[in-house]
Design an enzyme around this catalytic site. Structure first.
Site: not given
Ligand SMILES: C[S@@+](CC[C@H](N)C(=O)[O-])C[C@H]1O[C@@H](n2cnc3c(N)ncnc32)[C@H](O)[C@@H]1O
Length: 479
Positions: A323, A408, A437
């Site tokens: 993520y 994350d 979160c």
């Molecule tokens: C809370 S954000 C954190 C992003 C990064 N760590 C930041 O601080 O910018 C969660 C991220 O997880 C990605 N995401 C959501 N579901 C996912 C999945 N099944 N596999 C991989 N990434 C995913 C979203 O696109 C998003 O970019």
């Protein structure tokens, strides 16, 4: 108080309650942790907001509905901003949690463009026509870029709209104005600014959607003291957006038996974040979280050094990040000199492209590989030691065992397969850094990981001051 993204739909109303919110949250978390890991006590560090500039004017991405209302006395039409609360639009005059740049653009856009005087009404007629909502985004350092995106419920007349949007860019000193209607995306920059070649779907030359630039500074402070032939070294990290707010000086001191030296290194980290995809909307929380991660990483490196009985630090540690978004943590951690390699996984292709771009921007291509993949799918393959495949079906030639897992995830927490992979790899995977979160999902995941991992450090940050949202950062170690 404004209701934005808070986890339980409630808001708190005074700054003093920020401290109370943390006390209650820490108490809740401590008692749940005690039941998960058999009474092993973990001190929970908390960082409530200390100053007004952290509780107000912090948000760097805000969306508003635009409503047109008839004045009850003079019957004139007035445009107003509204936010949704309990499924209903609530008209707002100001939005104090938006950063100062957004507040200023909001005011000017409403007063000088939407509710403009009759004499120059035509200058922005197409900007106003059929406008239903808007999003204002700035860089974390809000004096840098600002982008205004306007949403319409009818198709835009592209060429005429672009002319007016360029004027709007100059008037409000924006990086870009975007217009969106029924699948069409149009971008305009002011002609006085350097023109970025943009296609009509909003992509720039790198294939990335309209981006906001930022520089975050990591400061490494190394203090070495020598006392009777005994050398002791402590490294501390700080993270800031404003390098000029504090002085960082090197120093040497000596007494008869002790000498100490402090050496400071400033490491700039460059970002370009797509305005249309996820990026952290609260720079205070983002920088504090990064600082906490750097401290934990430093601690992990010291542990690994002790285990290998090395004198000098060496960077043999590998990290898997799931993520990863646009690489907000990835490119920073890659520049610490503490990690040998990082594999980063992200689902959203816009963010994967942005992460690739940020890796190149920071010159860390030799350390980081980013893959476009679902975290759960990746973990299933990595857990079963099969070579994972990316979303386009191609085989990924990547190593699948790591020393540290950094996650994350969105509010829903980890895919079950991520926990399963961690449990299967507990011999090599020594540390998990979990940024959460979503409180309930975090507790569920800690319970799932508890047969093999225990919490050794924990920290809570005010994610969205003015609401009950908290970001919890957890360091787990294999038992
Ligand atoms: C809370 S954000 C954190 C992003 C990064 N760590 C930041 O601080 O910018 C969660 C991220 O997880 C990605 N995401 C959501 N579901 C996912 C999945 N099944 N596999 C991989 N990434 C995913 C979203 O696109 C998003 O970019």
């Amino acid at each position: 108080m404004h209701n934005c993204d808070d986890s339980d739909g409630n808001t708190y109303s005074t700054i003093r309650q920020s401290q109370e919110k943390f006390n209650q949250a820490a108490e809740r978390l401590s008692s749940r942790l005690a039941s998960i890991q058999q009474e092993k006590v973990v001190a929970i560090q908390s960082f409530p907001c200390q100053a007004n500039d952290e509780t107000e004017a912090y948000r760097c991405k805000c969306s508003f509905q635009i409503l047109q209302q008839r004045h009850p006395v003079n019957e004139e039409h007035r445009y107003q901003y509204a936010i949704r609360e309990e499924q209903r639009p609530v008209i707002i005059d100001t939005f104090p949690i938006a950063n100062r740049r957004i507040q200023s653009v909001m005011r000017q856009f409403r007063d000088d463009v939407l509710n403009t005087s009759a004499s120059n009404q035509d200058a922005f007629s197409l900007i106003r026509h059929n406008l239903t909502s808007c999003t204002l985004s700035t860089s974390w350092e809000h004096n840098m870029d600002c982008i205004l995106t306007l949403n319409y419920n009818q198709p835009i007349e592209v060429n005429e709209w672009k002319l007016q949007a360029r004027q709007l860019c100059s008037l409000l000193q924006l990086k870009e104005v975007n217009g969106r209607s029924k699948g069409l995306w149009v971008s305009a920059t002011s002609s006085s600014q350097q023109q970025q070649p943009l296609s009509d779907d909003g992509k720039n030359v790198h294939g990335i959607y309209n981006t906001l630039r930022d520089t975050v500074y990591m400061i490494r402070i190394r203090r070495q003291s020598i006392h009777c032939n005994d050398t002791h070294e402590i490294t501390r990290w700080e993270v800031t957006l404003n390098i000029h707010s504090k002085e960082y000086n090197d120093a040497n001191t000596a007494t008869n038996s002790r000498t100490s030296t402090t050496r400071t290194t400033v490491i700039p980290v460059l970002y370009e974040k797509p305005e249309t995809a996820f990026f952290h909307p609260n720079p205070n929380a983002m920088t504090k979280a990064l600082q906490w991660m750097l401290q934990r990483l430093q601690h992990i490196q010291q542990l690994s050094q002790q285990q290998q009985q090395q004198q000098a630090p060496s960077n043999t540690i590998s990290l898997l990040e799931l993520y990863c978004g646009c690489g907000a943590h990835t490119v920073a951690l890659a520049q610490t000199g503490l990690l040998q390699r990082i594999l980063a996984i992200e689902l959203d292709v816009r963010l994967v492209q942005a992460c690739q771009h940020n890796i190149a921007l920071n010159g860390v291509q030799d350390i980081v590989t980013v893959l476009s993949c679902d975290a759960g799918q990746f973990s299933k393959k990595a857990g079963s030691k099969k070579q994972p495949t990316s979303d386009d079906g191609s085989s990924m030639d990547v190593i699948t065992s790591f020393d540290i897992l950094l996650v994350d995830p969105p509010k829903q927490g980890l895919d079950m397969a991520v926990c399963d992979m961690a449990l299967q790899q507990e011999k090599t995977l020594q540390h998990i850094l979990y940024i959460s979160c979503g409180h309930q999902a975090l507790l569920r995941d800690l319970q799932r990981l508890s047969p093999r991992y225990e919490v050794v450090a924990c920290c809570q940050l005010d994610l969205f001051p003015g609401t009950y949202s908290i970001e919890t950062l957890v360091h787990l170690e294999s038992k």
